[in-house]
Design a protein around this motif. Structure first.
Motif, PDB file in Angstrom:
ATOM      1  N   LYS A   3      27.564 -12.092  29.005  1.00  0.00           N
ATOM      2  CA  LYS A   3      27.952 -12.689  30.281  1.00  0.00           C
ATOM      3  C   LYS A   3      28.436 -14.114  30.061  1.00  0.00           C
ATOM      4  O   LYS A   3      27.839 -14.874  29.292  1.00  0.00           O
ATOM      5  CB  LYS A   3      26.767 -12.688  31.237  1.00  0.00           C
ATOM      6  CG  LYS A   3      26.342 -11.301  31.698  1.00  0.00           C
ATOM      7  CD  LYS A   3      25.186 -11.386  32.682  1.00  0.00           C
ATOM      8  CE  LYS A   3      24.786 -10.002  33.178  1.00  0.00           C
ATOM      9  NZ  LYS A   3      23.653 -10.081  34.141  1.00  0.00           N
ATOM     10  N   HIS A   4      29.509 -14.499  30.768  1.00  0.00           N
ATOM     11  CA  HIS A   4      30.104 -15.796  30.570  1.00  0.00           C
ATOM     12  C   HIS A   4      29.228 -16.921  31.100  1.00  0.00           C
ATOM     13  O   HIS A   4      29.319 -18.068  30.661  1.00  0.00           O
ATOM     14  CB  HIS A   4      31.482 -15.864  31.258  1.00  0.00           C
ATOM     15  CG  HIS A   4      31.377 -15.810  32.764  1.00  0.00           C
ATOM     16  ND1 HIS A   4      31.245 -14.624  33.445  1.00  0.00           N
ATOM     17  CD2 HIS A   4      31.373 -16.819  33.691  1.00  0.00           C
ATOM     18  CE1 HIS A   4      31.170 -14.886  34.749  1.00  0.00           C
ATOM     19  NE2 HIS A   4      31.257 -16.230  34.918  1.00  0.00           N
ATOM     20  N   ASP A   5      28.350 -16.583  32.042  1.00  0.00           N
ATOM     21  CA  ASP A   5      27.510 -17.629  32.614  1.00  0.00           C
ATOM     22  C   ASP A   5      26.148 -17.726  31.952  1.00  0.00           C
ATOM     23  O   ASP A   5      25.250 -18.414  32.443  1.00  0.00           O
ATOM     24  CB  ASP A   5      27.341 -17.419  34.114  1.00  0.00           C
ATOM     25  CG  ASP A   5      26.762 -16.042  34.436  1.00  0.00           C
ATOM     26  OD1 ASP A   5      26.696 -15.190  33.511  1.00  0.00           O
ATOM     27  OD2 ASP A   5      26.381 -15.806  35.601  1.00  0.00           O
ATOM     28  N   GLU A   8      23.478 -21.189  26.464  1.00  0.00           N
ATOM     29  CA  GLU A   8      23.783 -21.176  25.025  1.00  0.00           C
ATOM     30  C   GLU A   8      22.717 -20.422  24.249  1.00  0.00           C
ATOM     31  O   GLU A   8      23.038 -19.641  23.345  1.00  0.00           O
ATOM     32  CB  GLU A   8      23.879 -22.629  24.523  1.00  0.00           C
ATOM     33  CG  GLU A   8      24.285 -22.734  23.063  1.00  0.00           C
ATOM     34  CD  GLU A   8      24.441 -24.180  22.619  1.00  0.00           C
ATOM     35  OE1 GLU A   8      24.483 -24.391  21.395  1.00  0.00           O
ATOM     36  OE2 GLU A   8      24.526 -25.071  23.475  1.00  0.00           O
ATOM     37  N   GLN A  11      23.137 -16.702  24.911  1.00  0.00           N
ATOM     38  CA  GLN A  11      24.283 -16.167  24.168  1.00  0.00           C
ATOM     39  C   GLN A  11      23.924 -15.982  22.697  1.00  0.00           C
ATOM     40  O   GLN A  11      24.308 -14.986  22.072  1.00  0.00           O
ATOM     41  CB  GLN A  11      25.478 -17.103  24.322  1.00  0.00           C
ATOM     42  CG  GLN A  11      26.055 -17.150  25.732  1.00  0.00           C
ATOM     43  CD  GLN A  11      27.290 -18.013  25.823  1.00  0.00           C
ATOM     44  OE1 GLN A  11      27.981 -18.267  24.817  1.00  0.00           O
ATOM     45  NE2 GLN A  11      27.577 -18.490  27.040  1.00  0.00           N
ATOM     46  N   ASN A  46      21.542 -10.253  29.697  1.00  0.00           N
ATOM     47  CA  ASN A  46      22.738 -11.085  29.588  1.00  0.00           C
ATOM     48  C   ASN A  46      23.863 -10.451  28.789  1.00  0.00           C
ATOM     49  O   ASN A  46      24.925 -11.076  28.636  1.00  0.00           O
ATOM     50  CB  ASN A  46      22.372 -12.434  28.943  1.00  0.00           C
ATOM     51  CG  ASN A  46      21.444 -13.257  29.814  1.00  0.00           C
ATOM     52  OD1 ASN A  46      21.880 -13.907  30.758  1.00  0.00           O
ATOM     53  ND2 ASN A  46      20.151 -13.202  29.502  1.00  0.00           N
ATOM     54  N   SER A  47      23.650  -9.220  28.331  1.00  0.00           N
ATOM     55  CA  SER A  47      24.698  -8.617  27.503  1.00  0.00           C
ATOM     56  C   SER A  47      24.569  -7.111  27.477  1.00  0.00           C
ATOM     57  O   SER A  47      23.567  -6.547  27.919  1.00  0.00           O
ATOM     58  CB  SER A  47      24.606  -9.158  26.076  1.00  0.00           C
ATOM     59  OG  SER A  47      23.365  -8.765  25.486  1.00  0.00           O
TER      60      SER A  47
END
Length: 456
Positions: A3-5, A8, A11, A46-47
């Motif tokens: 997800k782009h939001d 760090e 991610q 998140n992914s």
């Protein structure tokens, strides 16, 4: 895909979670990334991963997975398996919606079917109520009877006799009587009851269960199953008894070939029922008392001939029951003395034994007692009435009775006044009871084929 939001750290965790080696296996264990429960939760939140080597079975697009477990389940250890049994997320959602729609439609169809059945049940209930009202409105029996069906007429006499003995009760249905029915054959009962119903001398009783009815094909009327219907006589008891008496007198006195044929058809059935009743009693003894099978199929015709011969020599039904009891008992004793013989052989031997006992009784003029049948034995319900009617008919045409009667000539006829024309005519004499009293010490053999002067 991350997800782009995502932060760090999220991610980074997602990247490490989904990283693979060149051979397609995971680059590192989850525990080596951090605390296992946190790593899995962060990565799946998140992914997700897209398995390029595993396509949707429906749309052939690569399948997206939310975690490693599903990735290995779909793509295998090396994430390269093209499994034809898995769908992508979009197709899965569509399939779920389609399944829900099918369930919704099925539920609606089920509710509609239940409502339709409820409406049909209400309609059937309404039609049954109307039909019963129509049956209850039948109050007078017609003067026209099914003269071309003597067995139906005889059954009507039996129905009147039953109703007289059981006041206030409906005439039972065929299924409520038992396997022997009214005349020993439920198929014949069905036809005879239908004939009486069509002649408007019996009607459907209101005690009949609703299960005996169904809606007709056009949906405007009800049908009924003859076997399950309970009946009532049309007209009051006095009228029914008078009609039965009229039928009885017709059997006894109707002249000409029509009268002779009517008597022959009825007495043949009555004789057949007597024979079948004794055979049924013998089979009942074998199965209920001795736990044997019934008389073998191959010997049933012989059994019928043996019983018929016993009746032909003047033995009564009670005496024939005595013969049958002795035959079954002797066959059982013979089996016990011969251990190699089994129940089927004993059942077969009862026919031979019955034949021998009747022969011996005839030869030696043995006195045979009369047995009453036990409660478990189910005789045809009309048999007792048919016995009385048969006896009355054969009494009228018996030569010894005619010769002893002071009221008729040698042909059994006497002068009488016609009730309508008042003309003097010759009619069949039914012989007053005093004649019966004179002959009671030497009762004639009713089974003999006494000549019927109406044949002349």
């Amino acid at each position: 895909m991350i997800k782009h939001d995502a932060s760090e750290d999220e991610q980074k965790v997602s990247t490490l979670y989904w990283e693979i080696k060149n051979d397609g296996t995971w680059a590192r264990t989850v525990s080596s990334i951090g605390v296992a429960s946190n790593i899995g939760a962060v990565a799946t939140a998140n992914s997700h991963a897209i398995l390029l080597g595993s396509t949707c079975a429906n749309c052939s697009e690569p399948i997206a997975v939310a975690n490693r477990s599903w990735a290995n389940k779909i793509g295998g250890k090396y994430l390269d398996v093209d499994s034809p049994s898995y769908l992508c997320g979009d197709c899965t959602a569509i399939q779920r919606l389609e399944a829900e729609e099918r369930r919704r439609l099925a539920a609606e169809q089920k509710r509609a079917e239940a409502e339709r059945e409820k409406q049909q049940a209400e309609e059937l209930k309404h039609l049954i109520a109307e039909a019963i009202e129509d049956e209850e409105a039948k109050g007078e029996a017609p003067s026209h009877l099914p003269e071309d069906n003597p067995l139906a007429l005889a059954l009507y006499v039996a129905l009147v006799s039953y109703a007289t003995r059981n006041p206030g009760k409906p005439l039972p249905s065929i299924t409520g009587i038992g396997s022997m029915g009214w005349t020993g054959d439920t198929s014949r009962d069905r036809d005879l009851l239908r004939a009486l119903y069509q002649a408007n001398v019996i009607a459907i009783s209101r005690e009949t269960s609703a299960q005996a009815f169904s809606i007709s094909a056009d949906g405007d009327d009800v049908r009924f199953v003859v076997d399950d219907v309970m009946w009532r006589l049309i007209g009051d008891r006095t009228a029914a008894q008078k009609l039965a008496e009229k039928i009885t007198n017709s059997f006894k006195t109707q002249p000409g070939p029509q009268g002779a044929a009517k008597r022959e058809v009825f007495t043949s059935l009555a004789d057949e029922m007597e024979v079948a009743d004794v055979a049924s009693y013998l089979n009942g003894l074998l199965t209920k008392k001795y736990d044997y099978p019934e008389v073998p199929e191959a010997r049933r015709e012989e059994l019928t001939d043996v019983i018929r011969r016993g009746f032909g020599h003047g033995y009564t039904s009670g005496q024939m029951f005595c013969f049958a009891w002795r035959a079954a008992d002797s066959a059982a004793a013979w089996k016990e003395r011969n251990q190699r013989m089994g129940p089927p052989e004993a059942a077969s031997a009862s026919v031979t034994t019955l034949n021998g006992k009747i022969d011996k009784a005839i030869e030696l003029h043995h006195s045979i007692p009369e047995y009453d049948v036990p409660r478990w034995h189910g005789s045809p319900l009309a048999l007792s009435s048919f016995r009385r009617l048969t006896s009355d008919i054969r009494w009228v045409y018996n030569r010894e009775v005619i010769d002893a009667c002071p009221h008729c000539d040698r042909n059994g006829l006497q002068e009488t006044v016609h009730p309508e024309t008042e003309a003097i005519t010759m009619a069949r004499c039914t012989h007053p009871l005093e004649v019966r009293d004179e002959l009671q010490d030497e009762e004639p053999n009713w089974w003999d084929d006494a000549p019927d002067p109406a044949d002349a």
